[in-house]
Design an enzyme around this catalytic site. Structure first.
Site, PDB file in Angstrom:
ATOM      1  N   TYR A   4      32.520  43.402  34.836  1.00  0.00           N
ATOM      2  CA  TYR A   4      33.126  43.072  36.139  1.00  0.00           C
ATOM      3  C   TYR A   4      34.187  41.982  35.982  1.00  0.00           C
ATOM      4  CZ  TYR A   4      33.649  40.455  40.525  1.00  0.00           C
ATOM      5  OH  TYR A   4      34.179  39.769  41.594  1.00  0.00           O
ATOM      6  N   LYS A  23      38.303  42.033  36.537  1.00  0.00           N
ATOM      7  CA  LYS A  23      39.014  41.143  37.476  1.00  0.00           C
ATOM      8  C   LYS A  23      40.071  40.324  36.719  1.00  0.00           C
ATOM      9  CE  LYS A  23      38.412  40.517  41.345  1.00  0.00           C
ATOM     10  NZ  LYS A  23      38.962  41.182  42.548  1.00  0.00           N
TER      11      LYS A  23
HETATM   12  P1  NAD Z   1      32.240  44.225  48.531  1.00  0.00           P
HETATM   13  O1  NAD Z   1      31.660  45.014  47.413  1.00  0.00           O
HETATM   14  O2  NAD Z   1      31.352  43.777  49.644  1.00  0.00           O
HETATM   15  O3  NAD Z   1      33.419  45.082  49.206  1.00  0.00           O
HETATM   16  C1  NAD Z   1      34.373  45.757  48.443  1.00  0.00           C
HETATM   17  C2  NAD Z   1      35.130  46.711  49.371  1.00  0.00           C
HETATM   18  O4  NAD Z   1      36.118  47.393  48.568  1.00  0.00           O
HETATM   19  C3  NAD Z   1      34.244  47.784  50.006  1.00  0.00           C
HETATM   20  O5  NAD Z   1      34.543  47.909  51.364  1.00  0.00           O
HETATM   21  C4  NAD Z   1      34.628  49.052  49.241  1.00  0.00           C
HETATM   22  O6  NAD Z   1      34.508  50.230  50.020  1.00  0.00           O
HETATM   23  C5  NAD Z   1      36.079  48.768  48.884  1.00  0.00           C
HETATM   24  N1  NAD Z   1      36.517  49.542  47.708  1.00  0.00           N
HETATM   25  C6  NAD Z   1      35.893  49.649  46.509  1.00  0.00           C
HETATM   26  N2  NAD Z   1      36.579  50.469  45.698  1.00  0.00           N
HETATM   27  C7  NAD Z   1      37.671  50.885  46.403  1.00  0.00           C
HETATM   28  C8  NAD Z   1      38.780  51.735  46.098  1.00  0.00           C
HETATM   29  N3  NAD Z   1      38.868  52.350  44.907  1.00  0.00           N
HETATM   30  N4  NAD Z   1      39.730  51.912  47.038  1.00  0.00           N
HETATM   31  C9  NAD Z   1      39.632  51.312  48.259  1.00  0.00           C
HETATM   32  N5  NAD Z   1      38.594  50.514  48.601  1.00  0.00           N
HETATM   33  C10 NAD Z   1      37.629  50.302  47.684  1.00  0.00           C
HETATM   34  O7  NAD Z   1      32.999  43.009  47.849  1.00  0.00           O
HETATM   35  P2  NAD Z   1      33.135  41.478  48.324  1.00  0.00           P
HETATM   36  O8  NAD Z   1      31.965  40.724  47.840  1.00  0.00           O
HETATM   37  O9  NAD Z   1      33.510  41.437  49.752  1.00  0.00           O
HETATM   38  O10 NAD Z   1      34.386  41.034  47.416  1.00  0.00           O
HETATM   39  C11 NAD Z   1      35.712  41.242  47.880  1.00  0.00           C
HETATM   40  C12 NAD Z   1      36.681  40.715  46.843  1.00  0.00           C
HETATM   41  O11 NAD Z   1      36.474  39.329  46.654  1.00  0.00           O
HETATM   42  C13 NAD Z   1      36.544  41.362  45.464  1.00  0.00           C
HETATM   43  O12 NAD Z   1      37.834  41.526  44.932  1.00  0.00           O
HETATM   44  C14 NAD Z   1      35.741  40.353  44.666  1.00  0.00           C
HETATM   45  O13 NAD Z   1      36.054  40.439  43.296  1.00  0.00           O
HETATM   46  C15 NAD Z   1      36.222  39.051  45.273  1.00  0.00           C
HETATM   47  N6  NAD Z   1      35.276  37.927  45.231  1.00  0.00           N
HETATM   48  C16 NAD Z   1      34.004  38.076  45.700  1.00  0.00           C
HETATM   49  C17 NAD Z   1      33.135  36.972  45.726  1.00  0.00           C
HETATM   50  C18 NAD Z   1      31.731  37.073  46.265  1.00  0.00           C
HETATM   51  O14 NAD Z   1      30.972  36.110  46.177  1.00  0.00           O
HETATM   52  N7  NAD Z   1      31.316  38.186  46.867  1.00  0.00           N
HETATM   53  C19 NAD Z   1      33.586  35.733  45.248  1.00  0.00           C
HETATM   54  C20 NAD Z   1      34.889  35.623  44.757  1.00  0.00           C
HETATM   55  C21 NAD Z   1      35.727  36.727  44.776  1.00  0.00           C
HETATM   56  O1  DAU Z   2      31.218  33.809  41.455  1.00  0.00           O
HETATM   57  C1  DAU Z   2      31.790  34.786  42.264  1.00  0.00           C
HETATM   58  C2  DAU Z   2      31.020  36.080  42.110  1.00  0.00           C
HETATM   59  O2  DAU Z   2      29.774  35.915  42.792  1.00  0.00           O
HETATM   60  C3  DAU Z   2      31.767  37.295  42.658  1.00  0.00           C
HETATM   61  O3  DAU Z   2      32.952  37.485  41.918  1.00  0.00           O
HETATM   62  C4  DAU Z   2      30.897  38.560  42.599  1.00  0.00           C
HETATM   63  O4  DAU Z   2      31.576  39.641  43.215  1.00  0.00           O
HETATM   64  C5  DAU Z   2      29.615  38.278  43.341  1.00  0.00           C
HETATM   65  O5  DAU Z   2      28.753  39.394  43.247  1.00  0.00           O
HETATM   66  C6  DAU Z   2      28.912  37.030  42.788  1.00  0.00           C
HETATM   67  O6  DAU Z   2      28.437  37.273  41.424  1.00  0.00           O
HETATM   68  P1  DAU Z   2      26.979  36.797  40.952  1.00  0.00           P
HETATM   69  O7  DAU Z   2      26.575  37.641  39.821  1.00  0.00           O
HETATM   70  O8  DAU Z   2      26.934  35.325  40.790  1.00  0.00           O
HETATM   71  O9  DAU Z   2      26.141  37.154  42.294  1.00  0.00           O
HETATM   72  P2  DAU Z   2      24.694  37.830  42.513  1.00  0.00           P
HETATM   73  O10 DAU Z   2      24.377  37.710  43.973  1.00  0.00           O
HETATM   74  O11 DAU Z   2      24.591  39.163  41.890  1.00  0.00           O
HETATM   75  O12 DAU Z   2      23.714  36.852  41.709  1.00  0.00           O
HETATM   76  C7  DAU Z   2      23.672  35.473  41.993  1.00  0.00           C
HETATM   77  C8  DAU Z   2      22.732  34.840  40.970  1.00  0.00           C
HETATM   78  O13 DAU Z   2      21.390  35.306  41.218  1.00  0.00           O
HETATM   79  C9  DAU Z   2      23.047  35.239  39.544  1.00  0.00           C
HETATM   80  O14 DAU Z   2      22.787  34.137  38.682  1.00  0.00           O
HETATM   81  C10 DAU Z   2      22.060  36.364  39.234  1.00  0.00           C
HETATM   82  C11 DAU Z   2      20.855  35.999  40.090  1.00  0.00           C
HETATM   83  N1  DAU Z   2      20.086  37.145  40.625  1.00  0.00           N
HETATM   84  C12 DAU Z   2      20.737  38.114  41.289  1.00  0.00           C
HETATM   85  C13 DAU Z   2      20.076  39.197  41.812  1.00  0.00           C
HETATM   86  C14 DAU Z   2      20.810  40.293  42.568  1.00  0.00           C
HETATM   87  C15 DAU Z   2      18.702  37.187  40.462  1.00  0.00           C
HETATM   88  O15 DAU Z   2      18.094  36.281  39.868  1.00  0.00           O
HETATM   89  N2  DAU Z   2      18.031  38.256  40.992  1.00  0.00           N
HETATM   90  C16 DAU Z   2      18.652  39.270  41.647  1.00  0.00           C
HETATM   91  O16 DAU Z   2      17.977  40.246  42.095  1.00  0.00           O
END
Ligand code: NAD
Ligand code: DAU
Length: 380
Positions: free
Chosen positions: A186, A190
């Site tokens: 992942y 990115k």
């Molecule tokens: P998410 O998985 O909740 O949502 C992703 C969205 O992208 C979904 O609506 C999905 O349908 C759409 N998508 C996926 N593939 C696609 C494609 N091929 N064409 C069009 N749409 C598509 O993700 P999120 O957690 O909201 O993250 C959004 C962005 O922010 C991502 O780029 C992620 O890398 C970044 N980001 C997330 C976090 C976090 O903590 N969640 C932190 C920092 C950055």
């Molecule tokens: O730091 C930003 C990132 O944060 C984003 O770019 C990603 O899209 C987002 O998914 C998130 O990544 P993480 O891997 O940190 O998030 P996640 O919620 O999957 O996990 C958070 C922490 O918890 C990580 O250390 C793994 C742990 N974890 C996660 C899951 C789903 C567990 O221990 N048990 C679990 O079931």
């Protein structure tokens, strides 16, 4: 008063994207906001029910890898701004299926860049007044050492203040200048997309911006991610799978504060710059899990902590990054953004939201939301 703009927000039916769409649609009635999303398993139009009838909002179901369709959309809608969030976002899925991540995150981003380039370069004013804003993650920087003093419990800071945070815990943070060192498929995908975005600035002069944000939490997050998954499991008294020893550290930011930062940077950020976004709010997983359990228990009228026995240590995630911690002082100093919420308030709001929106959660976990899309959007 802002002038009229035509903006595509990709990934707007996902977690963070839906908050960004909501903020832009409500705050800028003079803008046309187009939410472009393929609606993968993570996309859910129920996330935007409250704004779907607004006159300045339109949903377009499209794959970001579909170059022809996006190029046509750019021309038809006279797009002058792109805020790009669409991505495959879950680390565990990337470990099982890296190809999907390369396709969407790398090729999809490149496809958007190339279509934007062709369209904007065909206009008399070319790149003037245009913006390609790419949303990235702190994971591209790799993992930090666990430098925190032994035995000091989370949170490592209770204040959303950079100076207090630094004074207490040293200077081992991700800066905008930190070398990229992604570990998971992942984060590698990115990182690659970030490089393409910067290359389009350096090669063609496209007005790009990249931001790298820490872990978000809040309403509408897909329940495969730690906080919503655990809230739902506690609700149903199912085991809580803690990876490894639960010692990994993440820096948590309330999603609405990320959306506010995106708004600020889209309008006032400097072209070709990178801004880190974070909450100065580091927690060990196991400590945040205990807070979530106690909060759910209290709000459900159970004895506080009675569900701590659901904690189940399981095999660690492959290549699990030890610690993420963002230094967002550049954004604070240059553009005046600050997180608006203390973590205690944010987590209370978040748990309450999931408990009050059981239907949203149940539709996802039962798979019913996919049928909803088929019925509602198959002819769009
Ligand atoms: P998410 O998985 O909740 O949502 C992703 C969205 O992208 C979904 O609506 C999905 O349908 C759409 N998508 C996926 N593939 C696609 C494609 N091929 N064409 C069009 N749409 C598509 O993700 P999120 O957690 O909201 O993250 C959004 C962005 O922010 C991502 O780029 C992620 O890398 C970044 N980001 C997330 C976090 C976090 O903590 N969640 C932190 C920092 C950055
Ligand atoms: O730091 C930003 C990132 O944060 C984003 O770019 C990603 O899209 C987002 O998914 C998130 O990544 P993480 O891997 O940190 O998030 P996640 O919620 O999957 O996990 C958070 C922490 O918890 C990580 O250390 C793994 C742990 N974890 C996660 C899951 C789903 C567990 O221990 N048990 C679990 O079931």
């Amino acid at each position: 008063m802002e002038s009229k703009r035509n903006i595509v927000i990709t990934g707007g039916a996902g977690f963070i994207g839906s908050h960004v769409v909501r903020l832009f649609v409500n705050k800028y009635p003079e803008y046309n906001i187009i939410n472009l999303d393929k609606l993968t398993y993570a996309g859910n139009l129920a996330n935007l029910k409250d704004i779907e009838d607004k006159p300045n909002y339109k949903f377009v179901k499209m794959d970001i890898c579909d170059f022809e369709a996006f190029y046509q959309l750019m021309q038809d809608e006279h797009i002058d701004g792109i805020i790009h969030l669409a991505a495959e976002s879950h680390v565990d899925r990337s470990i099982k299926d890296p190809f999907t991540f390369a396709r969407t995150n790398v090729m999809g981003t490149l496809s958007l860049l190339q279509a934007a380039k062709l369209y904007w370069e065909s206009l008399p004013e070319k790149y003037e007044g245009k913006r390609f804003y790419h949303i990235s993650t702190d994971e591209v920087y790799g993992a930090l050492e666990m430098t925190h003093p032994e035995g000091v419990p989370s949170p490592f800071t209770t204040v959303a203040s950079s100076s207090e945070h630094h004074a207490a815990y040293g200077t081992d943070f991700f800066l905008e200048t930190t070398k990229y060192n992604p570990h998971s498929p992942y984060s590698a995908s990115k990182a690659s997309s970030d490089h393409f975005v910067r290359a389009f600035h350096d090669t063609y002069g496209m007005p790009t911006i990249v931001t790298n944000c820490s872990n978000n939490y809040g309403p509408y997050q897909f329940p495969e991610k730690l906080i919503p998954l655990f809230i739902n499991n506690i609700r149903h008294r199912k085991p809580l799978p803690v990876y490894g020893k639960g010692e990994n550290v993440r820096d948590w930011l309330y999603v609405v504060d990320h959306a506010r930062a995106i708004d600020t940077i889209f309008h006032n950020g400097k072209v070709a710059e990178t801004y880190n976004i974070g909450g100065f709010n580091e927690w060990k997983n196991i400590d945040i899990i205990k807070v979530v359990i106690k909060t759910v228990d209290r709000l459900l009228g159970r004895a506080e902590g009675e569900d701590l026995n659901l904690i189940t240590y399981v095999t660690d995630r492959l290549g699990h990054d030890a610690r993420y911690a963002i230094d967002s002082r550049k954004l604070q100093a240059e553009l005046g953004w600050e997180p608006s919420l203390q973590f205690e308030e944010g987590i209370e709001k978040t748990v309450k939201w999931y408990l009050e929106n059981e239907e949203w959660m149940d539709q996802i976990t039962s798979g019913e939301y996919e049928k909803y899309y088929d019925d509602m959007y198959k002819n769009r």
